[in-house]
Design an enzyme around this catalytic site. Structure first.
Site, PDB file in Angstrom:
ATOM      1  N   ALA A 259     -25.607 -34.253  37.468  1.00  0.00           N
ATOM      2  CA  ALA A 259     -24.788 -33.085  37.627  1.00  0.00           C
ATOM      3  C   ALA A 259     -23.451 -33.751  38.425  1.00  0.00           C
ATOM      4  CB  ALA A 259     -25.327 -31.955  38.111  1.00  0.00           C
ATOM      5  N   ALA A 260     -23.762 -34.468  39.438  1.00  0.00           N
ATOM      6  CA  ALA A 260     -22.564 -34.729  40.534  1.00  0.00           C
ATOM      7  C   ALA A 260     -21.317 -35.247  39.725  1.00  0.00           C
ATOM      8  CB  ALA A 260     -23.115 -35.456  41.525  1.00  0.00           C
ATOM      9  N   PRO A 261     -20.036 -34.916  40.208  1.00  0.00           N
ATOM     10  CA  PRO A 261     -19.797 -33.966  41.241  1.00  0.00           C
ATOM     11  C   PRO A 261     -19.841 -32.336  40.622  1.00  0.00           C
ATOM     12  CG  PRO A 261     -17.947 -35.027  40.291  1.00  0.00           C
ATOM     13  CD  PRO A 261     -19.016 -35.734  39.483  1.00  0.00           C
ATOM     14  N   GLY A 262     -20.112 -32.324  39.503  1.00  0.00           N
ATOM     15  CA  GLY A 262     -20.634 -30.876  39.057  1.00  0.00           C
ATOM     16  C   GLY A 262     -19.338 -30.361  38.273  1.00  0.00           C
ATOM     17  N   GLY A 263     -18.486 -31.174  37.622  1.00  0.00           N
ATOM     18  CA  GLY A 263     -17.656 -30.448  36.902  1.00  0.00           C
ATOM     19  C   GLY A 263     -18.116 -29.704  35.511  1.00  0.00           C
ATOM     20  N   LYS A 264     -19.288 -30.123  34.927  1.00  0.00           N
ATOM     21  CA  LYS A 264     -19.880 -29.714  33.769  1.00  0.00           C
ATOM     22  C   LYS A 264     -20.545 -28.507  34.276  1.00  0.00           C
ATOM     23  CE  LYS A 264     -18.867 -33.518  30.840  1.00  0.00           C
ATOM     24  NZ  LYS A 264     -18.803 -34.526  31.607  1.00  0.00           N
ATOM     25  N   ARG A 286     -22.967 -38.484  46.482  1.00  0.00           N
ATOM     26  CA  ARG A 286     -22.031 -37.696  45.554  1.00  0.00           C
ATOM     27  C   ARG A 286     -22.745 -36.128  45.708  1.00  0.00           C
ATOM     28  NH1 ARG A 286     -19.981 -40.323  41.107  1.00  0.00           N
ATOM     29  NH2 ARG A 286     -20.416 -38.806  39.513  1.00  0.00           N
ATOM     30  N   ASP A 332     -25.442 -35.782  31.297  1.00  0.00           N
ATOM     31  CA  ASP A 332     -23.997 -36.475  31.085  1.00  0.00           C
ATOM     32  C   ASP A 332     -24.185 -37.724  32.166  1.00  0.00           C
ATOM     33  OD1 ASP A 332     -21.262 -36.973  31.119  1.00  0.00           O
ATOM     34  OD2 ASP A 332     -20.907 -35.782  32.850  1.00  0.00           O
ATOM     35  N   CYS A 385     -18.772 -40.379  28.984  1.00  0.00           N
ATOM     36  CA  CYS A 385     -17.125 -40.503  29.042  1.00  0.00           C
ATOM     37  C   CYS A 385     -17.139 -41.887  28.487  1.00  0.00           C
ATOM     38  CB  CYS A 385     -16.524 -40.229  30.238  1.00  0.00           C
ATOM     39  SG  CYS A 385     -16.969 -40.836  31.745  1.00  0.00           S
TER      40      CYS A 385
HETATM   41  C1  SAM Z   1     -20.969 -39.380  34.619  1.00  0.00           C
HETATM   42  S1  SAM Z   1     -21.742 -39.051  36.394  1.00  0.00           S
HETATM   43  C2  SAM Z   1     -22.112 -37.070  35.953  1.00  0.00           C
HETATM   44  C3  SAM Z   1     -20.813 -36.355  35.967  1.00  0.00           C
HETATM   45  C4  SAM Z   1     -20.865 -34.941  35.961  1.00  0.00           C
HETATM   46  N1  SAM Z   1     -21.903 -34.488  34.963  1.00  0.00           N
HETATM   47  C5  SAM Z   1     -19.691 -33.971  35.972  1.00  0.00           C
HETATM   48  O1  SAM Z   1     -19.276 -33.224  34.865  1.00  0.00           O
HETATM   49  O2  SAM Z   1     -19.207 -33.950  37.097  1.00  0.00           O
HETATM   50  C6  SAM Z   1     -23.369 -39.508  36.176  1.00  0.00           C
HETATM   51  C7  SAM Z   1     -24.185 -39.114  37.357  1.00  0.00           C
HETATM   52  O3  SAM Z   1     -25.446 -39.412  37.124  1.00  0.00           O
HETATM   53  C8  SAM Z   1     -26.148 -39.565  38.238  1.00  0.00           C
HETATM   54  N2  SAM Z   1     -27.524 -40.321  38.121  1.00  0.00           N
HETATM   55  C9  SAM Z   1     -27.585 -41.470  37.568  1.00  0.00           C
HETATM   56  N3  SAM Z   1     -28.923 -42.073  37.708  1.00  0.00           N
HETATM   57  C10 SAM Z   1     -29.810 -40.896  37.871  1.00  0.00           C
HETATM   58  C11 SAM Z   1     -30.955 -40.628  38.163  1.00  0.00           C
HETATM   59  N4  SAM Z   1     -32.033 -41.536  37.910  1.00  0.00           N
HETATM   60  N5  SAM Z   1     -31.403 -39.408  38.378  1.00  0.00           N
HETATM   61  C12 SAM Z   1     -30.526 -38.564  38.542  1.00  0.00           C
HETATM   62  N6  SAM Z   1     -29.128 -38.463  38.585  1.00  0.00           N
HETATM   63  C13 SAM Z   1     -28.795 -39.799  38.218  1.00  0.00           C
HETATM   64  C14 SAM Z   1     -25.288 -40.453  39.108  1.00  0.00           C
HETATM   65  O4  SAM Z   1     -25.714 -40.084  40.673  1.00  0.00           O
HETATM   66  C15 SAM Z   1     -24.009 -39.580  38.680  1.00  0.00           C
HETATM   67  O5  SAM Z   1     -23.752 -38.505  39.637  1.00  0.00           O
END
Ligand code: SAM
Length: 435
Positions: A259-264, A286, A332, A385
């Site tokens: 979810a981070a940084p949380g846009g969706k 994050r 995501d 993305c």
């Molecule tokens: C593309 S970003 C997400 C962007 C977010 N959905 C938004 O809209 O702001 C991918 C995220 O996947 C998280 N991530 C990667 N591996 C992970 C795991 N094993 N468990 C939980 N989160 C994970 C990363 O920390 C990162 O924040």
């Protein structure tokens, strides 16, 4: 070119020269580098600095090739930075009716900056090189769709292996359009989140995509407090594709994984108005931004779960007394970011061919883990993305080739190729679990 700064202030151009020198030397991530800008710059100087740094990174390949042919022994990084910035200014000026006058000013400014940042001897070198570079850039031929991969790669400043991979995937016209797209400065979009009775300010121009506005440049002093107050959220229209497919409903609980940084998460909550969003991401740096963004949610309950989805996600949900399965799940995943290269100009220089093998393995593992959290009859949206099939269609195919795919059906998908949609690239797939 920027005007001379007031005495005692660093100015946008010299600040850019320092950051570019650091980037040439250490290849730090550009967003982190731009966060180190010295205090005391005005909004305009900050914007100028950012524009120059991103411009150099965006056009690095073309400038590096041209300078490599003009300079036998590369000077030290501070002087190279001046050459690259002046080179970017020459690219920007080329084709404009006042190009000739601007070239003279660019050369003069670069020489004066080198005197201040380096030495008179290096200023003489800069004088000679920037003059020659102006000729090279002015006479540069824009490659057509039939151009060889190496020519496209150099002119449009992308790694040649990536251009070859895109040619195989998108064909000559698509690749040419994508390369051209990536070389333009990114349009800034935002969602207006102010109260219904409060109209969006005039500097926000409605876009083709409902709810998304184009942020006119030069309004940072007005934008900043609106961002802090949560009335405005910077977000590209491409991000809506995954949320549109999930179609979160008022009153339901949505599990937003990665979810981070949380846009969706924020976009889901704004669409739902009531209900609950459970946002999960790895513990780490994050989480701060995710917390901040979730704190701006109104009307919808939010729960933040810091956990590794691949290890102990169910345990973490249990500890938070949250459901272990959900009717609406979104994931995501981390990806190559090939859809957002306009915004993230340095991604292309960090990406390696092996990433198109490494990312899909992680993406598939995450998708499997997400699938386990979907309730019978529930829906799951997989989103990236990336514009590359390896991270989109191929991952979905692999999922359906596995046993875990059995109860799911692909209901719909949406992809954005930026040169066709006019916004960031993305892939989103809606999977429905049988009841
Ligand atoms: C593309 S970003 C997400 C962007 C977010 N959905 C938004 O809209 O702001 C991918 C995220 O996947 C998280 N991530 C990667 N591996 C992970 C795991 N094993 N468990 C939980 N989160 C994970 C990363 O920390 C990162 O924040």
């Amino acid at each position: 070119m920027s005007a001379a700064p007031e005495a005692g202030r660093p100015g946008g151009w010299p600040a850019a020269a320092r950051l570019v020198a650091r980037w040439l030397d250490q290849r730090e991530r550009i967003d982190g580098l731009l966060d180190t800008l010295p205090p005391g710059l005005t909004g305009a100087e900050r914007a100028r600095c950012q524009h120059l740094v991103l411009g150099v990174v965006r056009h690095f390949g073309r400038l590096d090739a041209a300078l490599g042919r003009l300079v036998a022994h590369p000077p030290r990084f501070s002087t190279r930075a001046v050459l690259f910035i002046a080179g970017f200014e020459l690219i920007e000026a080329s084709g404009s009716p006042e190009a000739e006058g601007r070239v003279a000013k660019i050369v003069h400014h670069a020489v004066e900056q080198t005197k201040a940042l380096a030495s008179p001897a290096e200023a003489r070198l800069v004088n000679a090189v920037v003059r020659k570079l102006a000729g090279v850039i002015a006479s540069g031929r824009v490659p057509g769709t039939a151009a060889a991969p190496a020519e496209l790669a150099e002119y449009f400043s992308h790694p040649e292996w990536l251009v070859r991979a895109w040619l195989a995937q998108f064909g000559a016209e698509g690749t040419r359009a994508l390369l051209e797209w990536n070389q333009q400065p990114a349009t800034v979009y935002a969602r207006w989140r102010g109260p219904a009775e409060e109209p969006a300010p005039d500097f926000l121009k409605p876009s083709t995509w409902a709810g998304f506005f184009e942020v006119a440049s030069g309004h940072w002093p007005q934008v900043e407090p609106l961002l802090k107050g949560g009335k405005l959220y910077l977000q590209d229209p491409g991000t809506r594709l995954a949320v549109d497919l999930l179609a979160p409903q008022a009153g339901e609980t949505v599990l937003d994984l990665c979810a981070a940084p949380g846009g969706k998460s924020l976009l889901c909550a704004d669409r739902m108005r009531t209900g609950r969003v459970v946002a999960m991401d790895l513990p780490g740096p994050r989480i701060g931004r995710l917390k901040e963004n979730l704190s701006r949610v109104a009307g919808v309950e939010v729960a933040l779960v810091q956990a590794d989805l691949l290890e102990g996600a169910v345990m973490a949900l249990r500890e938070h007394k949250l459901p272990e399965v959900y009717a609406a799940v979104m994931i995501d995943v981390p990806c190559s970011n090939t859809g957002v290269m306009r915004h993230r100009a340095d991604v292309k220089w960090r990406l390696q061919a092996g990433d198109f093998k490494k990312h899909p393995q992680q993406q598939l593992a995450l998708l499997h883990a997400a699938a386990r959290l979907v309730a019978a009859g529930g829906r799951l949206v997989y989103s990236t993305c990336s514009i590359d099939a390896e991270e989109n269609e191929r991952v979905i195919e692999e999922f359906f080739n596995s046993r875990a795919g059995g109860p799911f059906k692909l209901e719909a998908s949406a992809t954005s190729r930026p040169w066709a949609t006019g916004h960031d690239g993305a892939g989103a797939f809606l999977l429905k679990k049988s009841s």
